[in-house]
Scaffold this motif. Structure first.
Motif, PDB file in Angstrom:
ATOM      1  N   ALA A   1       3.820 -21.881   1.909  1.00 24.05           N
ATOM      2  CA  ALA A   1       2.835 -21.280   1.008  1.00 24.05           C
ATOM      3  C   ALA A   1       2.197 -20.073   1.667  1.00 24.05           C
ATOM      4  O   ALA A   1       2.240 -19.920   2.892  1.00 24.05           O
ATOM      5  CB  ALA A   1       1.761 -22.302   0.638  1.00 24.05           C
ATOM      6  N   SER A   2       1.640 -19.206   0.853  1.00 24.04           N
ATOM      7  CA  SER A   2       0.914 -18.050   1.357  1.00 24.04           C
ATOM      8  C   SER A   2      -0.575 -18.386   1.402  1.00 24.04           C
ATOM      9  O   SER A   2      -1.081 -19.148   0.578  1.00 24.04           O
ATOM     10  CB  SER A   2       1.133 -16.835   0.449  1.00 24.04           C
ATOM     11  N   VAL A   3      -1.253 -17.820   2.377  1.00 22.73           N
ATOM     12  CA  VAL A   3      -2.690 -18.064   2.535  1.00 22.73           C
ATOM     13  C   VAL A   3      -3.418 -16.722   2.480  1.00 22.73           C
ATOM     14  O   VAL A   3      -2.821 -15.663   2.728  1.00 22.73           O
ATOM     15  CB  VAL A   3      -2.987 -18.785   3.864  1.00 22.73           C
ATOM     16  N   PRO A   4      -4.706 -16.723   2.155  1.00 27.86           N
ATOM     17  CA  PRO A   4      -5.464 -15.463   2.100  1.00 27.86           C
ATOM     18  C   PRO A   4      -5.400 -14.729   3.426  1.00 27.86           C
ATOM     19  O   PRO A   4      -5.445 -15.333   4.500  1.00 27.86           O
ATOM     20  CB  PRO A   4      -6.891 -15.938   1.783  1.00 27.86           C
ATOM     21  N   PHE A   5      -5.304 -13.408   3.347  1.00 24.87           N
ATOM     22  CA  PHE A   5      -5.143 -12.601   4.553  1.00 24.87           C
ATOM     23  C   PHE A   5      -6.141 -11.453   4.594  1.00 24.87           C
ATOM     24  O   PHE A   5      -6.377 -10.783   3.596  1.00 24.87           O
ATOM     25  CB  PHE A   5      -3.724 -12.023   4.625  1.00 24.87           C
ATOM     26  N   LYS A   6      -6.719 -11.256   5.750  1.00 29.07           N
ATOM     27  CA  LYS A   6      -7.599 -10.123   5.983  1.00 29.07           C
ATOM     28  C   LYS A   6      -7.442  -9.687   7.425  1.00 29.07           C
ATOM     29  O   LYS A   6      -7.480 -10.517   8.340  1.00 29.07           O
ATOM     30  CB  LYS A   6      -9.064 -10.487   5.697  1.00 29.07           C
ATOM     31  N   ASN A   7      -7.268  -8.381   7.658  1.00 27.57           N
ATOM     32  CA  ASN A   7      -7.119  -7.889   9.019  1.00 27.57           C
ATOM     33  C   ASN A   7      -8.378  -8.155   9.832  1.00 27.57           C
ATOM     34  O   ASN A   7      -9.501  -8.034   9.331  1.00 27.57           O
ATOM     35  CB  ASN A   7      -6.831  -6.382   9.019  1.00 27.57           C
ATOM     36  N   TYR A   8      -8.181  -8.504  11.078  1.00 24.09           N
ATOM     37  CA  TYR A   8      -9.296  -8.702  11.999  1.00 24.09           C
ATOM     38  C   TYR A   8     -10.008  -7.371  12.224  1.00 24.09           C
ATOM     39  O   TYR A   8     -11.229  -7.300  12.234  1.00 24.09           O
ATOM     40  CB  TYR A   8      -8.754  -9.258  13.319  1.00 24.09           C
ATOM     41  N   GLU A   9      -9.232  -6.300  12.399  1.00 20.84           N
ATOM     42  CA  GLU A   9      -9.774  -4.946  12.532  1.00 20.84           C
ATOM     43  C   GLU A   9      -8.885  -3.961  11.777  1.00 20.84           C
ATOM     44  O   GLU A   9      -7.668  -4.125  11.754  1.00 20.84           O
ATOM     45  CB  GLU A   9      -9.865  -4.512  13.992  1.00 20.84           C
ATOM     46  N   THR A  10      -9.498  -2.948  11.194  1.00 26.35           N
ATOM     47  CA  THR A  10      -8.761  -1.916  10.473  1.00 26.35           C
ATOM     48  C   THR A  10      -9.283  -0.543  10.885  1.00 26.35           C
ATOM     49  O   THR A  10     -10.491  -0.305  10.860  1.00 26.35           O
ATOM     50  CB  THR A  10      -8.910  -2.075   8.952  1.00 26.35           C
ATOM     51  N   HIS A  11      -8.369   0.351  11.273  1.00 23.57           N
ATOM     52  CA  HIS A  11      -8.737   1.718  11.639  1.00 23.57           C
ATOM     53  C   HIS A  11      -7.903   2.696  10.827  1.00 23.57           C
ATOM     54  O   HIS A  11      -6.675   2.557  10.745  1.00 23.57           O
ATOM     55  CB  HIS A  11      -8.508   1.972  13.137  1.00 23.57           C
ATOM     56  N   ARG A  12      -8.544   3.655  10.241  1.00 26.62           N
ATOM     57  CA  ARG A  12      -7.860   4.639   9.412  1.00 26.62           C
ATOM     58  C   ARG A  12      -7.169   5.693  10.271  1.00 26.62           C
ATOM     59  O   ARG A  12      -7.389   5.782  11.486  1.00 26.62           O
ATOM     60  CB  ARG A  12      -8.857   5.296   8.446  1.00 26.62           C
TER      61      ARG A  12
END
Length: 244
Positions: free
Chosen positions: A225-236
């Motif tokens: 199954a897939s689980v919710p995902f969010k990056n720990y850190e994001t840099h543009r």
């Protein structure tokens, strides 16, 4: 009566020693040892530490949009904790000569590192300079087990000048996943894999990571199954980091 005694012990004599674990089983162990005649000061509780479960640090460029999402599913399915740091537009030089990687190594304290870099290096001919950058990245990773996911092709670059081979030579075949010849479906920009294609890409990487072909096989059973995902850190892309 047993439950009452456990509660009293937890709140009084043994609290400094076992409440950090916060686990009832630990209190049971302490209780039994005290009944056997051990003093509270002599009782220690071994922390539950499964060597198959890792703190994984995944760093890289925009390919992590899809790659990180799928690795998150694998982490959840196998008991790992995943920390992803995506730096859009980053190259090997970006990570080598800024404080980003050493900062993350200290902050996350990973037991396993996955590097997904090289796509934005394709087309450059300063192979020697980028080789030094790769070596610097490996220096920052130190003795922590790792793998490096190589870049996929870019439509506007007909031939790689040697970036892929350079990374492989520095990293070692058993730690390098060569993605260059893979046929991967791309999104509207023609560069980034679709989420479905990225998932298939990671599926292949995960099978390799759990095989004897790598220096340090890691448990990577396929998720169901897939689980919710969010990056720990994001840099543009505009982010430049802090120079060392």
């Amino acid at each position: 009566m047993r439950k009452i005694l456990l509660s009293v012990l937890a709140l009084t004599l043994i609290a400094p020693y076992v409440m950090a674990q916060g686990i009832l089983d630990s209190l049971e162990v302490v209780y039994d040892k005290i009944l056997q005649g051990d003093s509270v000061e002599q009782v220690t509780v071994k922390e539950d530490n499964n060597p198959e479960q890792h703190r994984i640090l995944l760093i890289g460029d925009s390919m992590l949009d899809g790659v990180g999402r799928r690795f998150n599913d694998y982490a959840a399915a196998n008991g790992h904790t995943l920390f992803t740091s995506i730096w859009y537009g980053s190259t090997t030089k970006s990570w080598a000569y800024t404080t980003e990687l050493p900062r993350l190594m200290k902050k996350v304290d990973p037991t396993f590192v996955i590097v997904c870099l090289g796509t934005n290096d394709l087309g450059y001919h300063d192979i020697t300079a980028r080789s030094e950058a790769v070596k610097e990245i490996l220096h920052e990773i130190g003795n922590v087990p790792f793998v490096w996911i190589g870049p996929v092709t870019l439509r506007n670059i007909s031939r790689d000048p040697g970036i892929v081979d350079m990374i492989r030579q520095n990293v070692g075949t058993s730690r390098f996943y060569d993605s260059y010849d893979l046929r991967i479906s791309r999104g509207p920009d023609g560069i980034h894999p679709t989420f479905q294609a990225a998932a298939l890409w990671v599926d292949g990487i995960a099978r390799w990571m759990s095989s004897p072909e790598t220096d340090f096989p890691i448990k990577m059973d396929a998720p169901h199954a897939s689980v919710p995902f969010k990056n720990y850190e994001t840099h543009r892309t505009s982010y430049k980091g802090k120079k060392k």
